[in-house]
Design a protein around this motif. Structure first.
Motif, PDB file in Angstrom:
ATOM      1  N   LYS A  24      32.600  45.621  44.304  1.00 11.48           N
ATOM      2  CA  LYS A  24      31.547  44.869  44.993  1.00 11.48           C
ATOM      3  C   LYS A  24      32.065  43.544  45.547  1.00 11.48           C
ATOM      4  CE  LYS A  24      27.563  46.983  42.683  1.00 11.48           C
ATOM      5  NZ  LYS A  24      27.099  47.652  43.912  1.00 11.48           N
ATOM      6  N   GLY A  26      34.763  43.497  47.122  1.00 12.73           N
ATOM      7  CA  GLY A  26      35.582  43.925  48.256  1.00 12.73           C
ATOM      8  C   GLY A  26      37.015  44.266  47.902  1.00 12.73           C
ATOM      9  N   LYS A  27      37.298  44.511  46.642  1.00 10.47           N
ATOM     10  CA  LYS A  27      38.655  44.789  46.197  1.00 10.47           C
ATOM     11  C   LYS A  27      38.903  46.301  46.068  1.00 10.47           C
ATOM     12  CE  LYS A  27      39.098  40.367  45.866  1.00 10.47           C
ATOM     13  NZ  LYS A  27      39.880  39.615  46.877  1.00 10.47           N
ATOM     14  N   SER A  28      40.164  46.692  46.249  1.00 12.64           N
ATOM     15  CA  SER A  28      40.542  48.091  46.044  1.00 12.64           C
ATOM     16  C   SER A  28      40.762  48.317  44.547  1.00 12.64           C
ATOM     17  CB  SER A  28      41.809  48.430  46.823  1.00 12.64           C
ATOM     18  OG  SER A  28      42.881  47.581  46.432  1.00 12.64           O
TER      19      SER A  28
END
Length: 468
Positions: A24, A26-28
């Motif tokens: 959430k 925005g990280k892989s």
């Protein structure tokens, strides 16, 4: 080599929450779990299975109705292990499906493999078929959970002698059962089998069970256990355990001999860390495989590698593990969080339930502050009478100086749900006057809060108008 912002090892409550929180932001994210299905210990051998087993037993045995219809009442006269497993499998399937969908919605990748740190920023993944690959990561979270402690002097055979994972696969309900371990897991399973009318003997080497729970609750709980025919052996350790086709024999350090059809050993757990290669990155563990962390950030001795959940030790609750995973992920990626509340609830899903939040009476005494207690018996409430509840009570502890609620402790039906009222009042710095002046639904078990509040208020008196 694939690279990820966050590598999560283990998909239990801590890993699941950390993975979703990272996504959430925005990280892989890659979640690695060596189990054949996602969910970790919590879903497959711990929290969810044991609570599902408890609910199944209470429903099929008619336990909740025995207050009206007598101890001989049963919904299903002959209950088999297959009856218990059927509901368990349906529940686990649902939990895994929900988790898989949650990962899919948040673009969290997952793989079935064993993870081993090959450096401080790379990990080697080995599948069940022996395929090996490497991944690179910026941050990592270790949330591998624990496994039952299995001492060498206990002859585990999966036929007569079980650990707390194996007991879920039992094929035939035992005629009699010995449970070694008076902690949360041992007490839960001992009372669940007792609710099936299996004669149970509980053995604990210390002089009491559930040491962290308010002593008045423990005394009432033990009285209920003995009242329904359970045997409790305290203050003596296990000297020998022998198993044969005829059953199990346990000799205690004080010479007592106990015989039963089967034995459950539930005295402690160890971290699932042997295959992680922690020595490669310089992370140490204690004798039980627990990882030391900074409990405000959940960083290990290697700052970009975090650990959360049961693998870091106390309190080893699914609820706290979830929050630890969320906090770790937020800290890893620079998200500032306010300090968490000082108190959180404990839930023990025994029969009956126990739940507690805040200070016990013993804790309050150690602080030296003056206090007063209020008590409400469930059988004295209209809802309790309607439900046929003969036992159980709520205990509230208040400061005489500030009138604030210091602790709430419940043993009885619905304890793990009811405790959240006490939790909210404690964390919002509420006083005894909240319970006296507010209206609760009638008839409910929650009304016990008002009764207990009035019980304490009658001795404390109205607040000083000058002080207020």
């Amino acid at each position: 080599m694939n690279s990820y912002d966050m590598l999560v090892i283990g998909s239990g409550p801590a890993g699941r929450r950390a993975a979703v929180q990272s996504a959430k932001l925005g990280k892989s994210v890659l979640v690695v779990d060596k189990g054949r299905r996602l969910g970790g210990v919590s879903v497959h051998t711990g929290t969810i299975p044991s609570k599902t087993l408890r609910e199944t037993v209470l429903n099929l045995s008619g336990w909740r109705e025995r207050g009206f219809y007598g101890r001989g009442y049963r919904v299903k006269q002959v209950i088999s292990a297959a009856d218990l497993v059927e509901r368990l499998r349906k529940t686990l399937d649902h939990e895994v499906e929900v988790l898989q969908h949650q990962f899919m919605r948040n673009a969290v990748k997952s793989t079935q493999a064993t993870a081993h740190f090959s450096s401080s920023n790379t990990a080697r993944l080995t599948t069940e078929l022996g395929d090996v690959s490497e991944v690179q990561f910026e941050k990592a979270l270790i949330s591998v959970g624990t496994r039952p402690y299995r001492p060498d002097n206990i002859p585990f055979d999966h036929k007569r002698v079980f650990d707390s994972d194996e007991i879920l696969d039992i094929e035939t309900l035992p005629r009699t059962l010995i449970v070694i371990g008076g902690g949360v897991i041992g007490v839960e399973y001992a009372t669940i089998f007792s609710a099936l009318d299996v004669p149970v003997t509980l053995i604990e080497g210390r002089n009491t069970i559930l040491e962290f729970v308010d002593k008045e609750l423990v005394e009432d709980f033990m009285h209920q256990m003995r009242d329904r025919g359970m045997s409790i052996r305290l203050g003596a350790t296990v000297a020998t355990v022998t198993a044969s086709d005829k059953g199990v024999e346990v000799t205690l350090s004080d010479g007592r001999l106990i015989k039963a059809d089967a034995l459950l050993y539930a005295a402690g757990r160890s971290g699932n860390v042997p295959t992680l290669g922690l020595e490669t990155v310089g992370i140490a563990t204690d004798a039980r495989g627990r990882i030391e962390v900074d409990h405000s950030t959940f960083q290990t001795s290697v700052p970009h590698i975090y650990a959360a959940g049961d693998v870091i030790g106390f309190p080893s609750l699914a609820s706290t593990s979830m929050e630890q995973g969320r906090i770790a992920a937020c800290h890893a990626f620079g998200v500032h969080l306010p300090a968490p509340p000082e108190t959180f609830p404990y839930g023990i899903y025994a029969v009956p339930e126990i739940s507690t939040v805040g200070l016990s009476e013993e804790d309050v005494r150690k602080t030296g502050q003056a206090y007063e207690c209020g008590v409400a018996r469930f059988r004295e409430t209209s809802r309790g009478h309607i439900m046929g509840v003969n036992n159980g009570f709520l205990k509230l502890i208040f400061s005489l100086e500030s009138r604030r609620l210091l602790g709430a402790h419940i043993v009885g039906e619905g304890a793990t749900e009811l405790i959240h009222i006490g939790q909210a009042v404690i964390n919002l710095k509420g006083t005894v006057d909240y319970f006296v002046n507010n209206t609760f639904n009638f008839p409910t078990l929650a009304e016990a809060y008002k009764i207990a509040g009035l019980d304490a208020w009658n001795r404390m008196g109205a607040p000083d108008p000058i002080a207020s």
